[in-house]
Write an enzyme that holds these catalytic residues in place. Sequence first.
Site, PDB file in Angstrom:
ATOM      1  N   GLU A  22       0.825  -1.217   0.000  1.00 18.49           N
ATOM      2  CA  GLU A  22       0.000   0.000   0.000  1.00 18.49           C
ATOM      3  C   GLU A  22       0.859   1.267   0.000  1.00 18.49           C
ATOM      4  O   GLU A  22       2.054   1.218   0.331  1.00 18.49           O
ATOM      5  CB  GLU A  22      -0.927   0.007   1.217  1.00 18.49           C
ATOM      6  CG  GLU A  22      -0.200  -0.019   2.546  1.00 18.49           C
ATOM      7  CD  GLU A  22      -1.047   0.493   3.707  1.00 18.49           C
ATOM      8  OE1 GLU A  22      -1.566   1.619   3.612  1.00 18.49           O
ATOM      9  OE2 GLU A  22      -1.151  -0.221   4.723  1.00 18.49           O
ATOM     10  N   LYS A  83      -4.794  10.739   1.848  1.00 14.45           N
ATOM     11  CA  LYS A  83      -5.094   9.335   2.099  1.00 14.45           C
ATOM     12  C   LYS A  83      -6.355   8.992   1.304  1.00 14.45           C
ATOM     13  O   LYS A  83      -7.352   9.711   1.388  1.00 14.45           O
ATOM     14  CB  LYS A  83      -5.354   9.241   3.607  1.00 14.45           C
ATOM     15  CG  LYS A  83      -5.345   7.898   4.209  1.00 14.45           C
ATOM     16  CD  LYS A  83      -5.397   8.073   5.734  1.00 14.45           C
ATOM     17  CE  LYS A  83      -6.235   7.004   6.373  1.00 14.45           C
ATOM     18  NZ  LYS A  83      -6.481   7.254   7.794  1.00 14.45           N
ATOM     19  N   VAL A 103      -5.284   0.288   3.286  1.00 21.37           N
ATOM     20  CA  VAL A 103      -5.506  -1.153   3.162  1.00 21.37           C
ATOM     21  C   VAL A 103      -6.761  -1.398   2.327  1.00 21.37           C
ATOM     22  O   VAL A 103      -6.774  -2.243   1.420  1.00 21.37           O
ATOM     23  CB  VAL A 103      -5.638  -1.812   4.555  1.00 21.37           C
ATOM     24  CG1 VAL A 103      -6.154  -3.246   4.437  1.00 21.37           C
ATOM     25  CG2 VAL A 103      -4.296  -1.778   5.286  1.00 21.37           C
ATOM     26  N   ASP A 135     -16.380   5.454  14.465  1.00 23.27           N
ATOM     27  CA  ASP A 135     -15.172   5.360  13.636  1.00 23.27           C
ATOM     28  C   ASP A 135     -14.774   3.891  13.448  1.00 23.27           C
ATOM     29  O   ASP A 135     -14.151   3.286  14.316  1.00 23.27           O
ATOM     30  CB  ASP A 135     -14.029   6.161  14.277  1.00 23.27           C
ATOM     31  CG  ASP A 135     -12.843   6.319  13.331  1.00 23.27           C
ATOM     32  OD1 ASP A 135     -12.816   5.637  12.282  1.00 23.27           O
ATOM     33  OD2 ASP A 135     -11.952   7.126  13.640  1.00 23.27           O
ATOM     34  N   SER A 137     -12.958   1.534  10.477  1.00 19.67           N
ATOM     35  CA  SER A 137     -12.207   1.666   9.229  1.00 19.67           C
ATOM     36  C   SER A 137     -12.889   0.945   8.071  1.00 19.67           C
ATOM     37  O   SER A 137     -13.414  -0.164   8.223  1.00 19.67           O
ATOM     38  CB  SER A 137     -10.812   1.092   9.421  1.00 19.67           C
ATOM     39  OG  SER A 137     -10.128   1.098   8.186  1.00 19.67           O
ATOM     40  N   ALA A 138     -12.810   1.570   6.898  1.00 17.71           N
ATOM     41  CA  ALA A 138     -13.303   0.928   5.667  1.00 17.71           C
ATOM     42  C   ALA A 138     -12.460  -0.298   5.320  1.00 17.71           C
ATOM     43  O   ALA A 138     -12.850  -1.090   4.461  1.00 17.71           O
ATOM     44  CB  ALA A 138     -13.287   1.924   4.517  1.00 17.71           C
ATOM     45  N   ASP A 139     -11.312  -0.465   5.996  1.00 13.56           N
ATOM     46  CA  ASP A 139     -10.518  -1.681   5.784  1.00 13.56           C
ATOM     47  C   ASP A 139     -11.374  -2.918   6.071  1.00 13.56           C
ATOM     48  O   ASP A 139     -11.226  -3.950   5.414  1.00 13.56           O
ATOM     49  CB  ASP A 139      -9.291  -1.715   6.718  1.00 13.56           C
ATOM     50  CG  ASP A 139      -8.269  -0.636   6.394  1.00 13.56           C
ATOM     51  OD1 ASP A 139      -8.465   0.108   5.417  1.00 13.56           O
ATOM     52  OD2 ASP A 139      -7.274  -0.534   7.151  1.00 13.56           O
ATOM     53  N   LYS A 156      -3.632  -2.385  14.703  1.00 19.23           N
ATOM     54  CA  LYS A 156      -2.905  -1.462  15.577  1.00 19.23           C
ATOM     55  C   LYS A 156      -3.449  -1.498  16.994  1.00 19.23           C
ATOM     56  O   LYS A 156      -4.662  -1.482  17.200  1.00 19.23           O
ATOM     57  CB  LYS A 156      -3.030  -0.038  15.033  1.00 19.23           C
ATOM     58  CG  LYS A 156      -2.020   0.276  13.985  1.00 19.23           C
ATOM     59  CD  LYS A 156      -2.440   1.472  13.185  1.00 19.23           C
ATOM     60  CE  LYS A 156      -3.710   1.135  12.428  1.00 19.23           C
ATOM     61  NZ  LYS A 156      -4.292   2.303  11.756  1.00 19.23           N
TER      62      LYS A 156
HETATM   63  N1  PSU Z   1      -1.252   0.901  10.041  1.00 13.90           N
HETATM   64  C1  PSU Z   1      -0.027   1.439  10.106  1.00 13.90           C
HETATM   65  N2  PSU Z   1       0.273   2.523   9.398  1.00 13.90           N
HETATM   66  C2  PSU Z   1      -0.642   3.083   8.575  1.00 13.90           C
HETATM   67  C3  PSU Z   1      -1.939   2.501   8.492  1.00 13.90           C
HETATM   68  C4  PSU Z   1      -2.200   1.416   9.240  1.00 13.90           C
HETATM   69  O1  PSU Z   1       0.816   0.948  10.824  1.00 13.90           O
HETATM   70  O2  PSU Z   1      -0.326   4.068   7.941  1.00 13.90           O
HETATM   71  C5  PSU Z   1      -2.934   3.068   7.543  1.00 13.90           C
HETATM   72  C6  PSU Z   1      -3.359   1.964   6.568  1.00 13.90           C
HETATM   73  O3  PSU Z   1      -3.307   2.488   5.273  1.00 13.90           O
HETATM   74  C7  PSU Z   1      -4.772   1.659   6.978  1.00 13.90           C
HETATM   75  C8  PSU Z   1      -5.231   3.007   7.431  1.00 13.90           C
HETATM   76  O4  PSU Z   1      -5.553   1.159   5.926  1.00 13.90           O
HETATM   77  O5  PSU Z   1      -4.120   3.506   8.168  1.00 13.90           O
HETATM   78  C9  PSU Z   1      -6.485   2.946   8.276  1.00 13.90           C
HETATM   79  O6  PSU Z   1      -6.978   4.220   8.419  1.00 13.90           O
HETATM   80  P1  PSU Z   1      -8.470   4.447   8.923  1.00 13.90           P
HETATM   81  O7  PSU Z   1      -8.484   3.948  10.335  1.00 13.90           O
HETATM   82  O8  PSU Z   1      -8.687   5.924   8.803  1.00 13.90           O
HETATM   83  O9  PSU Z   1      -9.354   3.665   7.998  1.00 13.90           O
HETATM   84 MN    MN Z   2     -11.666   6.052  10.473  1.00 15.66          MN
END
Ligand code: PSU
Ligand code: MN
Length: 303
Positions: A22, A83, A103, A135, A137-139, A156
Amino acid sequence: MLRLSQEVSSALAENRPVVALESTIIAHGFPYPENYELAVELEALLREEGVVPATIAVLGGELKVGLSEQELRYLAESGSIPKASLRDVPILLALGLDGATTVASTMQIAHWAGIKVFVTGGIGGVHRAAEQTFDVSADLKALATYNVMVVCAGAKSVLDLPKTLEVLESQGTSVVGYQTDSFPAFYLRDSGLKVDYRVDDPARIVRAFKAKEQLGIPGGMVVATPIPEEDELDTERFNAWLDQILKECEEQGIMGKDVTPFILSRLHQISQGETVQANIALVKNNLKLGAALAQAYCREDML
Ligand code: PSU
Ligand code: MN
C-alpha cells in the site's frame, strides 16, 4: 482504468508470484526519509525472494499497480498526497488527482488486478470509543468484499481489538494466526486475544484461501503474524504513550481519517523513533510471509 507496470503485468500473465503493497504507509505512516528508504527496501527484499512487488497508488487519476522509483520518491516526499480510501478512488480518477491508498483501497485495486497477496503493517479496524464516534475503518468493509490475503501484524494496538475481531467474525472474514495462537497487536506480540486457527505452514494458509475462492465466498483473509520478539515494544511504556496521545486527539478534536496518521506520527515523536523502528521491523517480517504465500499460491492447485 488500471495501469499495471510491465513487470507486474508479465508476472501475472505468466503466473509468477506478485505481492501488493500500500502507499498510505509511505505517504502517512512514516516520516521522510525513512518512508522512502523503506518503500525501496521492501521492493528490493521481494525481488530477492523472486517475487514481483506491486506498490499501489492513485497518481494523476490513474490506478497504478507497480510504481517506478521516481513515483515512490514522489509519494514519500510530497507531504500533501491525501489518504485515499474506497470512496475516494472514483473521485480521484475523475478529477485526475493523486491518492495514497489505504488497506481498503489497496485491496480493492489488487483484487481488480488479480493479485492475491497484499502485505501491510496492520489493518484498520474499530476505533476505541467507536460507540460514540462510529469510527470503523473501511478496511473492514474491504476485507468483507475483496478476494485478497492480507498479511499483517494484527491490528494497531490503538484500536479496540475485541470489537475489531467481533466485526471480522460478523462479516465472515477468516482470521488465521501464522505461528501464533494469539491475535498480535502490532507493536506488541500478544493482544491477549486468541485466534481460532493457528497455521504454521504458508502452503496450508494458501490452501484455505483457495478453498474459500473455489466455494465462491467473497472477501479476503487476515493472515496475522507477530512482530519478532527482539523488536517488540515494552507494553507499559507503549500504553503510557498511547494514553497521552489519545488525550491529545480528544483535546485537539482530531477526527475521521486524520486519527490514524496523527496517532502514528505522535507515537514516532514521543518514542523518539522507537515505534518507527518497530514498525519497520514488523513490516519486513510480514513481507517474508507474504512472499512465501505468493509463491505457494502460484505453485500448485491446492484442491
Ligand atoms: N497501520 C499502520 N500505518 C498506517 C496505516 C495502518 O501501521 O499508515 C494506515 C493503513 O493504510 C490503513 C489506514 O488502511 O491507516 C487505516 O486508516 P483508517 O483507520 O482511517 O481507515
Ligand atoms: Mn476512520
